[in-house]
Design an enzyme around this catalytic site. Sequence first.
Site, PDB file in Angstrom:
ATOM      1  N   ASN A  20      -1.458 -18.181  22.681  1.00 62.60           N
ATOM      2  CA  ASN A  20      -2.232 -16.957  22.933  1.00 62.60           C
ATOM      3  C   ASN A  20      -3.628 -17.285  23.457  1.00 62.60           C
ATOM      4  OD1 ASN A  20      -0.116 -15.372  22.148  1.00 62.60           O
ATOM      5  ND2 ASN A  20      -0.807 -15.146  20.034  1.00 62.60           N
ATOM      6  N   SER A  67      -1.348  -3.672  10.412  1.00 64.15           N
ATOM      7  CA  SER A  67      -1.075  -4.599   9.321  1.00 64.15           C
ATOM      8  C   SER A  67       0.125  -5.487   9.630  1.00 64.15           C
ATOM      9  CB  SER A  67      -0.781  -3.809   8.046  1.00 64.15           C
ATOM     10  OG  SER A  67      -1.834  -2.901   7.821  1.00 64.15           O
ATOM     11  N   GLY A  70      -0.418 -20.521  19.154  1.00 66.08           N
ATOM     12  CA  GLY A  70      -1.481 -21.269  19.844  1.00 66.08           C
ATOM     13  C   GLY A  70      -1.586 -20.918  21.324  1.00 66.08           C
ATOM     14  N   LYS A  77      -9.654  -2.387   1.543  1.00 68.21           N
ATOM     15  CA  LYS A  77      -9.310  -1.237   2.382  1.00 68.21           C
ATOM     16  C   LYS A  77     -10.097   0.015   1.983  1.00 68.21           C
ATOM     17  CE  LYS A  77      -6.153  -3.596   4.526  1.00 68.21           C
ATOM     18  NZ  LYS A  77      -6.438  -4.050   5.898  1.00 68.21           N
ATOM     19  N   SER A  84       4.847 -10.613   0.438  1.00 66.37           N
ATOM     20  CA  SER A  84       4.221 -11.562  -0.506  1.00 66.37           C
ATOM     21  C   SER A  84       2.924 -12.082   0.116  1.00 66.37           C
ATOM     22  CB  SER A  84       5.178 -12.702  -0.847  1.00 66.37           C
ATOM     23  OG  SER A  84       5.700 -13.263   0.329  1.00 66.37           O
ATOM     24  N   ARG A  85       1.967 -12.400  -0.738  1.00 66.72           N
ATOM     25  CA  ARG A  85       0.604 -12.632  -0.250  1.00 66.72           C
ATOM     26  C   ARG A  85      -0.043 -13.854  -0.890  1.00 66.72           C
ATOM     27  NH1 ARG A  85      -1.936  -8.571   3.280  1.00 66.72           N
ATOM     28  NH2 ARG A  85      -0.313  -7.019   3.555  1.00 66.72           N
ATOM     29  N   ARG A 129       2.604  -4.126  18.010  1.00 61.86           N
ATOM     30  CA  ARG A 129       3.886  -4.821  18.064  1.00 61.86           C
ATOM     31  C   ARG A 129       4.818  -3.913  18.855  1.00 61.86           C
ATOM     32  NH1 ARG A 129       6.594  -8.424  14.418  1.00 61.86           N
ATOM     33  NH2 ARG A 129       4.718  -8.685  13.178  1.00 61.86           N
ATOM     34  N   CYS A 146       0.630  -7.823  11.774  1.00 57.59           N
ATOM     35  CA  CYS A 146       0.966  -8.066  13.184  1.00 57.59           C
ATOM     36  C   CYS A 146       0.323  -9.352  13.678  1.00 57.59           C
ATOM     37  CB  CYS A 146       0.488  -6.923  14.061  1.00 57.59           C
ATOM     38  SG  CYS A 146       1.569  -5.494  14.000  1.00 57.59           S
ATOM     39  N   GLY A 147      -0.154 -10.191  12.763  1.00 55.78           N
ATOM     40  CA  GLY A 147      -0.617 -11.517  13.183  1.00 55.78           C
ATOM     41  C   GLY A 147      -2.124 -11.666  13.322  1.00 55.78           C
ATOM     42  N   LYS A 148      -2.931 -10.803  12.673  1.00 54.37           N
ATOM     43  CA  LYS A 148      -4.390 -10.973  12.772  1.00 54.37           C
ATOM     44  C   LYS A 148      -4.813 -12.312  12.167  1.00 54.37           C
ATOM     45  CE  LYS A 148      -6.254  -7.151  11.045  1.00 54.37           C
ATOM     46  NZ  LYS A 148      -5.028  -6.374  10.770  1.00 54.37           N
ATOM     47  N   THR A 149      -4.216 -12.645  11.009  1.00 55.86           N
ATOM     48  CA  THR A 149      -4.611 -13.894  10.340  1.00 55.86           C
ATOM     49  C   THR A 149      -4.249 -15.087  11.224  1.00 55.86           C
ATOM     50  OG1 THR A 149      -4.198 -12.778   8.252  1.00 55.86           O
ATOM     51  CG2 THR A 149      -4.450 -15.162   8.156  1.00 55.86           C
ATOM     52  N   ASN A 150      -3.052 -15.054  11.824  1.00 52.76           N
ATOM     53  CA  ASN A 150      -2.645 -16.168  12.690  1.00 52.76           C
ATOM     54  C   ASN A 150      -3.561 -16.296  13.903  1.00 52.76           C
ATOM     55  OD1 ASN A 150      -0.530 -16.650  10.964  1.00 52.76           O
ATOM     56  ND2 ASN A 150       1.026 -15.728  12.276  1.00 52.76           N
ATOM     57  N   ASP A 160      -9.483  -9.651   8.937  1.00 58.29           N
ATOM     58  CA  ASP A 160      -8.975  -8.304   8.653  1.00 58.29           C
ATOM     59  C   ASP A 160      -9.981  -7.179   8.921  1.00 58.29           C
ATOM     60  OD1 ASP A 160      -6.801  -6.694   7.720  1.00 58.29           O
ATOM     61  OD2 ASP A 160      -7.833  -6.427   5.820  1.00 58.29           O
ATOM     62  N   TYR A 186      -1.453  -3.517  -6.788  1.00 52.27           N
ATOM     63  CA  TYR A 186      -1.296  -4.186  -5.491  1.00 52.27           C
ATOM     64  C   TYR A 186      -2.649  -4.274  -4.762  1.00 52.27           C
ATOM     65  CZ  TYR A 186      -0.359  -5.167  -0.686  1.00 52.27           C
ATOM     66  OH  TYR A 186      -0.412  -5.752   0.551  1.00 52.27           O
ATOM     67  N   ARG A 234       0.847  -1.191   0.000  1.00 56.03           N
ATOM     68  CA  ARG A 234       0.000   0.000   0.000  1.00 56.03           C
ATOM     69  C   ARG A 234       0.887   1.247   0.000  1.00 56.03           C
ATOM     70  NH1 ARG A 234      -1.740   0.717   4.369  1.00 56.03           N
ATOM     71  NH2 ARG A 234      -1.185  -1.138   5.547  1.00 56.03           N
ATOM     72  N   HIS A 240     -10.753  -2.263  11.514  1.00 54.82           N
ATOM     73  CA  HIS A 240      -9.657  -3.111  11.018  1.00 54.82           C
ATOM     74  C   HIS A 240      -9.442  -4.224  12.044  1.00 54.82           C
ATOM     75  CE1 HIS A 240      -5.168  -3.196   9.573  1.00 54.82           C
ATOM     76  NE2 HIS A 240      -5.897  -4.043   8.888  1.00 54.82           N
TER      77      HIS A 240
HETATM   78  C1  OXD Z   1      -3.116  -4.598   5.396  1.00 49.63           C
HETATM   79  C2  OXD Z   1      -3.749  -5.768   4.768  1.00 49.63           C
HETATM   80  O1  OXD Z   1      -2.169  -4.024   4.822  1.00 49.63           O
HETATM   81  O2  OXD Z   1      -4.645  -6.344   5.408  1.00 49.63           O
HETATM   82  O3  OXD Z   1      -3.545  -4.212   6.490  1.00 49.63           O
HETATM   83  O4  OXD Z   1      -3.411  -6.122   3.631  1.00 49.63           O
HETATM   84 MN    MN Z   2      -5.243  -5.295   7.192  1.00 49.10          MN
END
Ligand code: OXD
Ligand code: MN
Length: 580
Positions: free
Chosen positions: A491, A248, A489, A206, A363-364, A395, A250-254, A275, A197, A69, A226
């Site tokens: 957490n 962004s 885990g 976003k 990378s995504r 973080r 910082c581990g939201k997906t995990n 997200d 992107y 971004r 967010h």
């Molecule tokens: C971000 C994303 O950058 O979710 O926050 O891709």
């Molecule tokens: Mn995000």
Amino acid sequence: MTTNRALSDWVAQTANHTQPDRIHWCDGSDIEYRGLVDGMLKDGMLQELNQKTHPNCYLHRSNPQDVARVEHLTFICSHSQADAGPNNNWIDPQEAHAKIDALFKDSMQGRTLYVIPYCMGPSDSPLSRCGVEITDSPYVAANMKLMTRMGNVALKRIEQDGEFVKGLHSMGDLNPDRRFIMHFPEELTIKSFGSGYGGNALLGKKCHALRIASWQAKREGWLAEHMLIMGVENPQGETHYIAAAFPSACGKTNLAMLIPPESHRGWKIWTIGDDICWMHLGEDGRLWAINPEAGFFGVLPGTNPKTNKNAYDMITHDTIFTNVALTRDNRPWWEGLKEGSPVVDWQGRPYDGRNGTAAHPNSRFTVSAQQNPGYSPKSEDPSGVPISAIIFGGRRADVAPLVYEARNWIHGVLMGAGVASETTAAATGRVGVVRRDPMAMKPFCGYNFADYWNYWLSFADKSTTLPKIFHVNWFRQDKDGKFMWPGFGENLRVLRWILDRCDGKARGRETAIGYVPASGAIDTRGLDVDADTMRALLEVNPDKWRNEMQILDEYFSSYGERLPSRLREAHRQVAAALSR
Ligand code: OXD
Ligand code: MN
């Protein structure tokens, strides 16, 4: 192609201005997706990965100048600059339209113009909102199919509702000097030029679901945040829902896909979203949340079966990979994968370790949420899920304890407004510097943060059954720079304390900044974290916190008179408690 006059007129005007060779109305079918992929395989925009190990998986290599971004090129073009606030770049809307429309002129020559109707949220939910993205990128069209409820289902709803967010996107020539991401909240319009992107080009994410939606939410009485949304099911079979905001990468997906450790048999985590979270006040006074998205656009580096097994499993098929490296047998590879080794880097060059990382740090993967083994069926519930706890996090190597709880909603808003975090590769710019990122919304709030905080505070007047608010920091380090908390885990142990606090069952110790877990209140059985480390993780150092509150005070003063007095007062109370 549609009975909605505003939409057909807009498509016709846009085609006239951008001069595409063809117009394609996306229906959202699997056949259409296949056709998009085949077209991109033919023209090199996609490359097939090893179809034996990764069926229907493809690699996209973006322009090396277009990998994240671009916050310095992102604008909120409200009529008044004060409404955009010091937290946003601003240009007068008339000037902005003129500037970006000039770039769009004839920009789609030789290309196909895709019309992408999409619905953010379950298509039968009153909480959902629709949009239409016009783009000249088949990569965007394919990603939108994975990330949203896209095509006929959305068009039908648009034709019923009448209202939709307009998003116009063109790749242009990808020259960073001709790149702008512009938002016109008062017109429910987005114009994005010169980037392919995800965060700049998949306009449902976003641009719509956060920047435009945050503004729309304030007007209509809800919240666009967010945040991930997850369900925590205990061994008794009860599930409680948590919404958590982290900056962004910082581990939201995990966290949203956490796998309970061995010590926690009988617990289960359900993912609703990783997200974005839209929350509405229910008749019962609780906040009810939906995930507006239908897919994940996740960060790859660090993903492996230990850190995120569900993500690792779900991206072995039907996934688009962007800017990863390749192994000798054409499998995708990224740093932290912990298996295989790269022979080609993310730019397609032979990998010899001398040109930086093999995969791009940002990378995504793009994948449908349905592929997540922990996907909650509640994600499709038109009413959403009731949120018990809201968590903010950042973080931080130092200062912020592992977890602490706000005294009340107003104090929780202060906690959210005080979020700061070390920067990551999700946006261009230096990585690892601490910056203020209130509610993890710094890059995404579509209006003045002072008004946004005021709006958050106003919920205290509307309900007495709001979620409790917490702050966590998984990233605290010891003097040797080693992470003190194992994270991932484990957490769950912190989430259990949080949910028990919501139930009035867990013990807390009052400090100047809120409640931290009382000694022994976090279950550390079977964990290699001794009592001293636990004490250090929960330490609230008055000197460091006085400094933190001083920095926050200076930050708040940049919002001038518009800063809500209740926030100022909440800050004063914490600062006073620290001086006692
Ligand atoms: C971000 C994303 O950058 O979710 O926050 O891709
Ligand atoms: Mn995000």
